[in-house]
Design an enzyme around this catalytic site. Structure first.
Site, PDB file in Angstrom:
ATOM      1  CD  GLU A   1      -3.217  -0.511   2.126  1.00  0.00           C
ATOM      2  OE1 GLU A   1      -3.127   0.503   2.843  1.00  0.00           O
ATOM      3  OE2 GLU A   1      -4.178  -1.302   2.196  1.00  0.00           O
TER       4      GLU A   1
ATOM      5  CG  HIS B   1      -5.138   4.360   1.819  1.00  0.00           C
ATOM      6  ND1 HIS B   1      -6.266   5.027   2.228  1.00  0.00           N
ATOM      7  CD2 HIS B   1      -5.454   3.040   1.807  1.00  0.00           C
ATOM      8  CE1 HIS B   1      -7.230   4.154   2.450  1.00  0.00           C
ATOM      9  NE2 HIS B   1      -6.768   2.940   2.203  1.00  0.00           N
TER      10      HIS B   1
ATOM     11  CG  HIS C   1      -7.626  -0.307  -0.933  1.00  0.00           C
ATOM     12  ND1 HIS C   1      -8.982  -0.304  -0.718  1.00  0.00           N
ATOM     13  CD2 HIS C   1      -7.069   0.146   0.220  1.00  0.00           C
ATOM     14  CE1 HIS C   1      -9.244   0.138   0.510  1.00  0.00           C
ATOM     15  NE2 HIS C   1      -8.095   0.420   1.091  1.00  0.00           N
TER      16      HIS C   1
ATOM     17  CG  ASP D   1      -9.037   2.003   4.496  1.00  0.00           C
ATOM     18  OD1 ASP D   1      -7.857   1.921   4.899  1.00  0.00           O
ATOM     19  OD2 ASP D   1      -9.441   1.489   3.427  1.00  0.00           O
TER      20      ASP D   1
END
Length: 182
Positions: free
Chosen positions: A31, A87, A89, A100
């Site tokens: 990630e 961020h 995935h 999250d």
């Protein structure tokens, strides 16, 4: 226009989104994690009030693996320009996980980008994890002047330092005696 009222987040700069997509692809299969900062929309001559997401902060010491990214919260700078998080995935799922959602409490908008990291592989969310529309704005980003000096400035300062001693002695002056003593 999405759920954001005037005075809130009005869009993300295309350059910022492209940076996040590229950084996410570079981090794959782990990630990627960053924080969003913004500028006043009026700075870009836009006709509405609010914040344009322009910067992504990468926090030193961020640890990531294929299913999570952890940030040392002590390393996150305090900033009035802070706007949310971004961020990736790596599995491509564009929905926030329970973990999250626990991090979405701070900031106005949170973005998840997913593999294969194309321009369409992302989604913005509000603090509760609800999808929101976030326009991508093709705006001219100002040149950051991270260093507000030039090589000429450095050279002049070095010349000045070499002409004078730490005690202020002017090395350009003629010595007082034949041995070079002052």
């Amino acid at each position: 226009m999405g759920i954001f009222r005037s005075g809130e987040v009005v869009g993300i700069a295309e350059a910022a989104l492209e940076f996040a997509l590229e950084a996410s692809e570079d981090a794959h299969p782990d990630e990627y994690m960053g924080f969003l900062r913004g500028e006043d929309a009026r700075k870009f001559d836009l006709d509405y009030e609010g914040t344009v997401l322009t910067d992504i902060l990468v926090i030193p010491g961020t640890e990531s693996n294929p299913v999570s990214a952890t940030v040392d919260s002590n390393m996150i700078p305090n900033s009035s320009r802070a706007a949310g998080s971004i961020h990736s995935h790596p599995n491509g799922v564009l929905r926030p996980s329970d973990a999250d959602l626990q991090t979405f409490g701070k900031g106005k908008v949170h973005v998840i980008v997913g593999a294969p990291y194309r321009k369409s592989d992302w989604q913005a969310f509000d603090r509760e994890g609800n999808p929101v529309d976030l326009p991508v704005l093709d705006i001219e980003m100002p040149e950051d002047e991270f260093f507000d000096f030039s090589q000429e400035d450095i050279d002049a300062e070095l010349m000045e330092e070499s002409d004078y001693g730490a005690d202020g002695t002017d090395f350009r002056a003629e010595p007082d005696d034949e041995w070079g003593e002052r």
